[in-house]
Design a protein around this motif. Structure first.
Motif, PDB file in Angstrom:
ATOM      1  N   GLY A 208       0.802  -1.217   0.000  1.00 36.65           N
ATOM      2  CA  GLY A 208       0.000   0.000   0.000  1.00 36.65           C
ATOM      3  C   GLY A 208       0.834   1.265   0.000  1.00 36.65           C
ATOM      4  O   GLY A 208       0.338   2.338  -0.313  1.00 36.65           O
ATOM      5  N   GLN A 209       2.130   1.135   0.338  1.00 32.71           N
ATOM      6  CA  GLN A 209       2.998   2.305   0.367  1.00 32.71           C
ATOM      7  C   GLN A 209       3.832   2.434  -0.890  1.00 32.71           C
ATOM      8  O   GLN A 209       4.693   3.293  -0.977  1.00 32.71           O
ATOM      9  N   ARG A 210       3.633   1.489  -1.848  1.00 31.76           N
ATOM     10  CA  ARG A 210       4.430   1.562  -3.066  1.00 31.76           C
ATOM     11  C   ARG A 210       3.523   1.831  -4.258  1.00 31.76           C
ATOM     12  O   ARG A 210       2.359   1.436  -4.265  1.00 31.76           O
ATOM     13  N   LEU A 211       4.066   2.505  -5.217  1.00 32.79           N
ATOM     14  CA  LEU A 211       3.380   2.606  -6.510  1.00 32.79           C
ATOM     15  C   LEU A 211       3.656   1.315  -7.269  1.00 32.79           C
ATOM     16  O   LEU A 211       4.794   0.867  -7.364  1.00 32.79           O
ATOM     17  N   ARG A 212       2.604   0.693  -7.806  1.00 28.13           N
ATOM     18  CA  ARG A 212       2.791  -0.634  -8.390  1.00 28.13           C
ATOM     19  C   ARG A 212       2.384  -0.696  -9.856  1.00 28.13           C
ATOM     20  O   ARG A 212       2.788  -1.604 -10.556  1.00 28.13           O
ATOM     21  N   ARG A 213       1.549   0.209 -10.311  1.00 29.34           N
ATOM     22  CA  ARG A 213       1.011   0.068 -11.660  1.00 29.34           C
ATOM     23  C   ARG A 213       1.428   1.255 -12.521  1.00 29.34           C
ATOM     24  O   ARG A 213       1.662   2.349 -12.025  1.00 29.34           O
TER      25      ARG A 213
ATOM     26  N   SER B  90      -8.657  17.088   0.074  1.00 29.01           N
ATOM     27  CA  SER B  90      -8.440  16.613   1.441  1.00 29.01           C
ATOM     28  C   SER B  90      -7.282  15.625   1.443  1.00 29.01           C
ATOM     29  O   SER B  90      -7.476  14.438   1.255  1.00 29.01           O
ATOM     30  N   PRO B  91      -6.085  16.139   1.570  1.00 30.31           N
ATOM     31  CA  PRO B  91      -4.916  15.240   1.561  1.00 30.31           C
ATOM     32  C   PRO B  91      -4.918  14.361   2.791  1.00 30.31           C
ATOM     33  O   PRO B  91      -4.902  14.851   3.920  1.00 30.31           O
ATOM     34  N   ALA B  92      -4.969  13.008   2.525  1.00 30.11           N
ATOM     35  CA  ALA B  92      -4.960  12.037   3.618  1.00 30.11           C
ATOM     36  C   ALA B  92      -4.422  10.720   3.075  1.00 30.11           C
ATOM     37  O   ALA B  92      -4.224  10.560   1.868  1.00 30.11           O
ATOM     38  N   GLY B  93      -4.217   9.788   3.962  1.00 27.80           N
ATOM     39  CA  GLY B  93      -3.734   8.464   3.561  1.00 27.80           C
ATOM     40  C   GLY B  93      -2.232   8.388   3.621  1.00 27.80           C
ATOM     41  O   GLY B  93      -1.550   9.367   3.920  1.00 27.80           O
ATOM     42  N   PRO B  94      -1.718   7.200   3.347  1.00 26.35           N
ATOM     43  CA  PRO B  94      -0.269   6.996   3.457  1.00 26.35           C
ATOM     44  C   PRO B  94       0.484   7.725   2.352  1.00 26.35           C
ATOM     45  O   PRO B  94      -0.044   8.015   1.289  1.00 26.35           O
ATOM     46  N   VAL B  95       1.759   8.013   2.652  1.00 22.66           N
ATOM     47  CA  VAL B  95       2.674   8.525   1.637  1.00 22.66           C
ATOM     48  C   VAL B  95       3.162   7.330   0.838  1.00 22.66           C
ATOM     49  O   VAL B  95       3.591   6.327   1.406  1.00 22.66           O
ATOM     50  N   ARG B  96       3.050   7.440  -0.497  1.00 24.51           N
ATOM     51  CA  ARG B  96       3.481   6.310  -1.339  1.00 24.51           C
ATOM     52  C   ARG B  96       4.695   6.717  -2.168  1.00 24.51           C
ATOM     53  O   ARG B  96       4.877   7.906  -2.480  1.00 24.51           O
ATOM     54  N   VAL B  97       5.503   5.707  -2.546  1.00 24.59           N
ATOM     55  CA  VAL B  97       6.722   5.999  -3.283  1.00 24.59           C
ATOM     56  C   VAL B  97       6.925   4.933  -4.372  1.00 24.59           C
ATOM     57  O   VAL B  97       6.523   3.788  -4.202  1.00 24.59           O
ATOM     58  N   GLY B  98       7.496   5.354  -5.490  1.00 21.83           N
ATOM     59  CA  GLY B  98       7.925   4.424  -6.524  1.00 21.83           C
ATOM     60  C   GLY B  98       9.340   4.780  -6.911  1.00 21.83           C
ATOM     61  O   GLY B  98       9.687   5.949  -7.015  1.00 21.83           O
ATOM     62  N   VAL B  99      10.150   3.763  -7.083  1.00 29.72           N
ATOM     63  CA  VAL B  99      11.566   3.967  -7.369  1.00 29.72           C
ATOM     64  C   VAL B  99      11.868   3.435  -8.764  1.00 29.72           C
ATOM     65  O   VAL B  99      11.451   2.336  -9.103  1.00 29.72           O
TER      66      VAL B  99
ATOM     67  N   SER C  32       0.388  11.895  -0.422  1.00 34.12           N
ATOM     68  CA  SER C  32       1.126  12.259  -1.622  1.00 34.12           C
ATOM     69  C   SER C  32       1.860  11.052  -2.192  1.00 34.12           C
ATOM     70  O   SER C  32       2.158  10.102  -1.492  1.00 34.12           O
ATOM     71  N   ASP C  33       2.101  11.129  -3.504  1.00 30.54           N
ATOM     72  CA  ASP C  33       2.845  10.092  -4.204  1.00 30.54           C
ATOM     73  C   ASP C  33       4.177  10.669  -4.652  1.00 30.54           C
ATOM     74  O   ASP C  33       4.241  11.795  -5.136  1.00 30.54           O
ATOM     75  N   PHE C  34       5.230   9.870  -4.483  1.00 27.37           N
ATOM     76  CA  PHE C  34       6.550  10.279  -4.939  1.00 27.37           C
ATOM     77  C   PHE C  34       7.059   9.273  -5.969  1.00 27.37           C
ATOM     78  O   PHE C  34       6.826   8.072  -5.849  1.00 27.37           O
ATOM     79  N   VAL C  35       7.763   9.783  -6.984  1.00 26.56           N
ATOM     80  CA  VAL C  35       8.508   8.911  -7.883  1.00 26.56           C
ATOM     81  C   VAL C  35       9.938   9.404  -7.874  1.00 26.56           C
ATOM     82  O   VAL C  35      10.199  10.581  -8.147  1.00 26.56           O
ATOM     83  N   LEU C  36      10.880   8.524  -7.513  1.00 25.21           N
ATOM     84  CA  LEU C  36      12.296   8.856  -7.488  1.00 25.21           C
ATOM     85  C   LEU C  36      12.974   8.115  -8.631  1.00 25.21           C
ATOM     86  O   LEU C  36      12.934   6.882  -8.690  1.00 25.21           O
ATOM     87  N   THR C  37      13.561   8.862  -9.567  1.00 29.03           N
ATOM     88  CA  THR C  37      14.214   8.265 -10.727  1.00 29.03           C
ATOM     89  C   THR C  37      15.718   8.479 -10.616  1.00 29.03           C
ATOM     90  O   THR C  37      16.182   9.619 -10.510  1.00 29.03           O
ATOM     91  N   ALA C  38      16.454   7.359 -10.644  1.00 34.16           N
ATOM     92  CA  ALA C  38      17.903   7.431 -10.430  1.00 34.16           C
ATOM     93  C   ALA C  38      18.612   7.811 -11.714  1.00 34.16           C
ATOM     94  O   ALA C  38      18.163   7.518 -12.820  1.00 34.16           O
ATOM     95  N   ARG C  39      19.760   8.503 -11.532  1.00 36.19           N
ATOM     96  CA  ARG C  39      20.657   8.786 -12.653  1.00 36.19           C
ATOM     97  C   ARG C  39      22.025   8.192 -12.354  1.00 36.19           C
ATOM     98  O   ARG C  39      22.294   7.740 -11.239  1.00 36.19           O
ATOM     99  N   ALA C  40      22.910   8.238 -13.339  1.00 38.44           N
ATOM    100  CA  ALA C  40      24.196   7.557 -13.205  1.00 38.44           C
ATOM    101  C   ALA C  40      25.036   8.144 -12.089  1.00 38.44           C
ATOM    102  O   ALA C  40      25.776   7.430 -11.410  1.00 38.44           O
ATOM    103  N   ALA C  41      24.913   9.465 -11.827  1.00 32.60           N
ATOM    104  CA  ALA C  41      25.778  10.114 -10.832  1.00 32.60           C
ATOM    105  C   ALA C  41      25.416   9.698  -9.419  1.00 32.60           C
ATOM    106  O   ALA C  41      26.170   9.976  -8.480  1.00 32.60           O
TER     107      ALA C  41
END
Length: 121
Positions: free
Chosen positions: A6-11, A41-50, A85-94
């Motif tokens: 429930g805390q991850r972005l999956r789709r 109405s911001p509520a619910g868990p913070v979700r993240v996708g990497v 809120s939903d976060f997406v963290l995208t990695a780079r080479a550095a």
RNA sequence: UUUCGGAGCCAGGUCUUCGCUCCGCGUUCUUUGCAGGUGCGGAUCAAACCGCACCGACUGGAGACGGAGAGGAAAGUCCGGACACCACAGGGCAGGAUUCCCCCUGAAAGAGGGGGCGCGGCGCUUCAAGGUGCCGCGACGGACAGUGUCACAGAAAAUCAAACCGCCCGGCGGGCAACCGCAGGGUAAGGGUGAAAAGGUGGGGUAAGAGCCCACCGCGCCGAAGGCAACGACGGCGGCACGAAAAACCCAAUCCGGUGCAAGACUAAAUAGGGGACUCGGCGGCCCGUCGGACAGUCCCGGGUUAGUCGCAUCCCGCGCGUGCGGCGCAAGCCGCGCAGUGCGGGGAGGGGCGUCGCGAGACGCGCCUAGAGAAAUGAAGGCCCGCCAUCCGCAAGGGUGGCAGACAAAAUCCGGCUUAUCGGCUCGGAAACUAG
RNA sequence: GUCCCCGUAGCUCAAAUGGAUCGAGCAGCCGUUUCCUAAACGGUAGAUCCCGGUUCAAUUCCGGGCGGGGGCA
């Protein structure tokens, strides 16, 4: 604190929503996308996708390590992030050549730019 | 001692703090109400779907606790198997793979070990061909079963070969002569072309030459010490008749049904009653054959669900400790049943280590280890030791300070091989150079 | 994860039975023409993804690697 399903972005639609409708902040070693699921109405868990693609990061070893570091970053600061809120963290080479404290500073600097004030840093 | 190449092994260690994934659920503590059902409303042609209210068993979630947690290549997906489904898979054709020179290991393999044979390099020997020792390499069946290829150059390029320049013979003509020219014949020793020119070297022989003859070598055939065998020391005969390429088509022998864990099995939920095309359909590409059906089936469009469990990965038994429940007892405690964890012991499966046997691949005994996710588990830090470089102290052993580096790369159904990537270190045997005795 | 396909100049395609100088169009560069540019004309450079093997000879045949693309609940 562990990251349940429930805390991850999956789709794919969840990732696309965060990237197309949310704010995009370039942090050099990685890119942060942020979006509120419900503006009223911001509520619910913070979700993240990497995200760590083979083209920008490298082989499986480097991709796993990059994702682990981004997840560790999120876990350490998830309590102070705005709810719903939903976060997406995208990695780079550095990302792999950088000290973790440097990455952490960039992440906190980016979070201060968010329009919703974090609960407490 | 240094350098080079070969084979095998290891893949930094340890301590501390906060975190991750999986398994376990007894004890202690805390919190929320899950799955599901009923009703109402929204959306829809109608559903799944979304929201609210009520009822809510077994239970569910979190923290704490205990245990486990990437590789020698986990990689590439190049072979072989296990396993699953298609009909536990039949006959023929087509197609694919391998080589078979032999023996052995292995479940099998385009796997491994040893031998035989061939090729290359170096050394010795020989006039040379060749022989022999060491090392390395080898996709190592067949070119009188057939079809086709051998460009350019060259006279001639593949079958009873072929005279361009030469060499030789006699004839004719010219010239004092040496010699030159013309037509004819002999000749494959020499030149030249080519990747390759039809046995090689030496001698005899001849007008010049030629296996024409002889010796050695090569080649073919026959015999044969030895060897499980492939092969073959050695001996005899033949007298040259045998070009290359099958990683060209092909032939022979052996093997192969297809698809691959996204295989597949099950649970839950949910509806549809639709439109179009085609025709018996499935079983490997075709045929046979066979099975099922003929109100049947396939494909496409449109719609719904795209949740969860298994497959999936060490298992079993005994005793002690621990703990829950029940009974007895005033109590300590005792007895019975249940339970996982942990410790010890035993057994089975797999892997690697050591020892024994074997030339070796391997076989047999003793202690060690055995992960399992699902947008996919190892992160953030610090200290010490190990490695390299620079510098300082010291005759030396060694010590101090600073900096740098620890590669290649991460399970995804499992196992046996192959190939490729790889910092550094250790062991074994080999070659070359230098130094000392 | 698993199965399959492809690789030639900067781009799009040839060469196909193995034969040496790997060809064409567009793009590039130089020149002619023009006051200048375009068009046209002439010339020019540039490639078989990499490594090995078979062969006298390899883009072609064989093996390995690298890169790219696609199918499968």
């Amino acid at each position: 604190m562990r990251l349940r399903a429930g805390q991850r972005l999956r789709r794919t639609p969840e990732f696309r929503a965060a990237r197309e409708q949310g704010r995009r902040i370039d942090c050099g070693a990685f890119v942060l996308n942020w979006r509120l699921r419900d503006e009223e109405s911001p509520a619910g868990p913070v979700r993240v996708g990497v995200v760590a693609s083979k083209a920008s990061v490298g082989g499986a070893v480097d991709r796993n390590r990059a994702k682990r570091r981004l997840r560790a970053l999120f876990r350490r600061h998830q309590a102070s992030l705005p709810a719903g809120s939903d976060f997406v963290l995208t990695a780079r080479a550095a990302l792999l050549g950088m000290e973790f404290s440097e990455i952490e500073q960039r992440f906190l600097h980016a979070c201060r730019k968010l329009p919703v004030t974090p609960a407490r840093a």
